[in-house]
Design an enzyme around this catalytic site. Sequence first.
Site, PDB file in Angstrom:
ATOM      1  N   ARG A  35       0.829  -1.208   0.000  1.00  0.00           N
ATOM      2  CA  ARG A  35       0.000   0.000   0.000  1.00  0.00           C
ATOM      3  C   ARG A  35       0.867   1.264   0.000  1.00  0.00           C
ATOM      4  O   ARG A  35       0.497   2.267  -0.603  1.00  0.00           O
ATOM      5  CB  ARG A  35      -0.940   0.007   1.195  1.00  0.00           C
ATOM      6  CG  ARG A  35      -2.110  -0.919   0.963  1.00  0.00           C
ATOM      7  CD  ARG A  35      -3.131  -0.787   2.046  1.00  0.00           C
ATOM      8  NE  ARG A  35      -4.415  -1.294   1.594  1.00  0.00           N
ATOM      9  CZ  ARG A  35      -5.363  -1.741   2.410  1.00  0.00           C
ATOM     10  NH1 ARG A  35      -5.175  -1.731   3.708  1.00  0.00           N
ATOM     11  NH2 ARG A  35      -6.500  -2.167   1.930  1.00  0.00           N
ATOM     12  N   LYS A 201     -18.244 -15.858   2.640  1.00  0.00           N
ATOM     13  CA  LYS A 201     -19.657 -15.651   2.949  1.00  0.00           C
ATOM     14  C   LYS A 201     -20.458 -15.046   1.803  1.00  0.00           C
ATOM     15  O   LYS A 201     -20.028 -14.062   1.201  1.00  0.00           O
ATOM     16  CB  LYS A 201     -19.785 -14.750   4.167  1.00  0.00           C
ATOM     17  CG  LYS A 201     -19.626 -15.541   5.450  1.00  0.00           C
ATOM     18  CD  LYS A 201     -19.419 -14.722   6.666  1.00  0.00           C
ATOM     19  CE  LYS A 201     -20.490 -13.972   7.314  1.00  0.00           C
ATOM     20  NZ  LYS A 201     -19.930 -12.862   8.104  1.00  0.00           N
ATOM     21  N   GLY A 351      -9.205  -8.499  -0.867  1.00  0.00           N
ATOM     22  CA  GLY A 351      -7.927  -8.595  -0.177  1.00  0.00           C
ATOM     23  C   GLY A 351      -7.305  -9.983  -0.285  1.00  0.00           C
ATOM     24  O   GLY A 351      -6.130 -10.135  -0.622  1.00  0.00           O
ATOM     25  N   GLY A 374     -12.763  -3.778   1.164  1.00  0.00           N
ATOM     26  CA  GLY A 374     -14.163  -3.343   1.246  1.00  0.00           C
ATOM     27  C   GLY A 374     -14.506  -2.308   0.182  1.00  0.00           C
ATOM     28  O   GLY A 374     -15.596  -2.350  -0.401  1.00  0.00           O
TER      29      GLY A 374
HETATM   30  P1  ADP Z   1     -11.690 -11.576  -0.571  1.00  0.00           P
HETATM   31  O1  ADP Z   1     -10.916 -11.025   0.606  1.00  0.00           O
HETATM   32  O2  ADP Z   1     -10.825 -11.803  -1.760  1.00  0.00           O
HETATM   33  O3  ADP Z   1     -12.922 -10.755  -0.862  1.00  0.00           O
HETATM   34  P2  ADP Z   1     -13.102 -13.445   1.141  1.00  0.00           P
HETATM   35  O4  ADP Z   1     -12.603 -12.708   2.339  1.00  0.00           O
HETATM   36  O5  ADP Z   1     -14.540 -13.360   0.818  1.00  0.00           O
HETATM   37  O6  ADP Z   1     -12.213 -13.038  -0.156  1.00  0.00           O
HETATM   38  O7  ADP Z   1     -12.794 -14.999   1.294  1.00  0.00           O
HETATM   39  C1  ADP Z   1     -11.517 -15.516   1.486  1.00  0.00           C
HETATM   40  C2  ADP Z   1     -11.551 -16.730   2.358  1.00  0.00           C
HETATM   41  O8  ADP Z   1     -12.465 -17.691   1.849  1.00  0.00           O
HETATM   42  C3  ADP Z   1     -10.218 -17.412   2.423  1.00  0.00           C
HETATM   43  O9  ADP Z   1      -9.718 -17.322   3.742  1.00  0.00           O
HETATM   44  C4  ADP Z   1     -10.507 -18.863   2.030  1.00  0.00           C
HETATM   45  O10 ADP Z   1      -9.842 -19.822   2.828  1.00  0.00           O
HETATM   46  C5  ADP Z   1     -11.995 -18.952   2.254  1.00  0.00           C
HETATM   47  N1  ADP Z   1     -12.591 -20.039   1.458  1.00  0.00           N
HETATM   48  C6  ADP Z   1     -12.555 -20.212   0.131  1.00  0.00           C
HETATM   49  N2  ADP Z   1     -13.162 -21.373  -0.213  1.00  0.00           N
HETATM   50  C7  ADP Z   1     -13.583 -21.950   0.932  1.00  0.00           C
HETATM   51  C8  ADP Z   1     -14.271 -23.167   1.244  1.00  0.00           C
HETATM   52  N3  ADP Z   1     -14.642 -24.014   0.280  1.00  0.00           N
HETATM   53  N4  ADP Z   1     -14.537 -23.426   2.537  1.00  0.00           N
HETATM   54  C9  ADP Z   1     -14.167 -22.559   3.501  1.00  0.00           C
HETATM   55  N5  ADP Z   1     -13.523 -21.397   3.275  1.00  0.00           N
HETATM   56  C10 ADP Z   1     -13.226 -21.096   1.997  1.00  0.00           C
HETATM   57 MG    MG Z   2     -11.186 -11.184   2.728  1.00  0.00          MG
END
Ligand code: ADP
Ligand code: MG
Length: 398
Positions: A35, A201, A351, A374
């Site tokens: 960053r 989620k 992230g 976010g």
């Molecule tokens: P980003 O930060 O890119 O928006 P998220 O925070 O929504 O992504 O999700 C990332 C997390 O999702 C990671 O820690 C990963 O381990 C988890 N994840 C991905 N697939 C699965 C799964 N099948 N079961 C549980 N956790 C998962």
């Molecule tokens: Mg995340």
Amino acid sequence: MKKTIRDFELENKKVIIRCDFNVPIDNGLILDDNRIRSSLETINYAIEKGSKVILMSHLGRVKTVDDKVKNSLEPVSKRLSELLGKEVKFIKDTRGPVLEEAILKMNSGDVILVENTRYEDLDSKKESNNDLELGKYWASLGDIFINDAFGTSHRNHASNVGIASNLPSGIGFLIEKELKNIKSTIDEPKRPFAVILGGSKVSDKIGVINNLVNIADYILIGGGMSYTFLKAKGNPIGKSLLDNDSLEFCSDILSKYNEKIILPVDVVCSSEISEESISRETDINDISENEMGLDIGVKTIENFETILKKCKTVIWNGPVGVFEIDKFSNGTRKIAEILSKIDATTIIGGGDTASAVINFGYKDSFTHISTGGGATLVMLEGSSMPGIDVIKDLNYEK
Ligand code: ADP
Ligand code: MG
């Protein structure tokens, strides 16, 4: 088009730049300086144009006096000074005579960094609630305000919206890049346009799905969130991640956009999440009661690849498996590899997704890797971004 730093006469002007220096720090040690690096282009430009550069940023949350110690920006001033190759004077206050005198003494080309803007949150959350007097006070310290903190541009805070409301303002190169890559892509995507969504989620991404399902030609779903969709379809999902509150949303979206939404057809599953766990790859209907789906399988990767190869635009948010564990990282790696090879605009947001592809060695393989977490999601939702909306358009006349 928003006013940018290029649209101002900067010589000898006191230019306040709101940066995003919210980096992970452990015991004074900066663990990831990406960053800070992303802010260099704007800071260097202001220096070269002969500004007196006043930098501001938040770092973490400040709720108690103890939080002040661990969230001081002092380590950032040292790292920044190394990266710029010049002195960055660190001011230990967020207001008052020491700060004001330091600014009075500045010469053209000098750089100072003000302490964490969220120190002001200890007094009735003045920064985070955009206290009007605080925004006015900070604005009084400069002549021009440049917002380049993309990561907080979805927030209405004193150090972005507050200052911008009281000074001639523009965006920096980082926000310009994010707008150009993300917003322009969603506004006018080259087609076919696919969105890959994963992560943990569904509820975090409902806004993103609602917006992009109308715009994209394909929505490919993997990762933890896919199991709520699969459950909504009636598939057995064992102990896989389930977001119960989003089941109805998933059924609705599936019935409305059945043809656009592509779900996994096979899965790597296991009864525990660890490097030592015994895993197996099987059909998506074959997850047993005590198993969790932890990565997409080979057939799903092939299905995704067939679609992605046809596309001219791809936006990817959310890992398609538990990529942190080698065993369950294959899907996420393969998607990164496929995107690195296709002839399309490829945008990575989120992230964890960004850190996954960078760790896998694909840092320079896409059109754009967004720096916001976010903030990127809010932009993908098509929702308002107060820190950007407050900046006037180039042809705006008062
Ligand atoms: P980003 O930060 O890119 O928006 P998220 O925070 O929504 O992504 O999700 C990332 C997390 O999702 C990671 O820690 C990963 O381990 C988890 N994840 C991905 N697939 C699965 C799964 N099948 N079961 C549980 N956790 C998962
Ligand atoms: Mg995340």
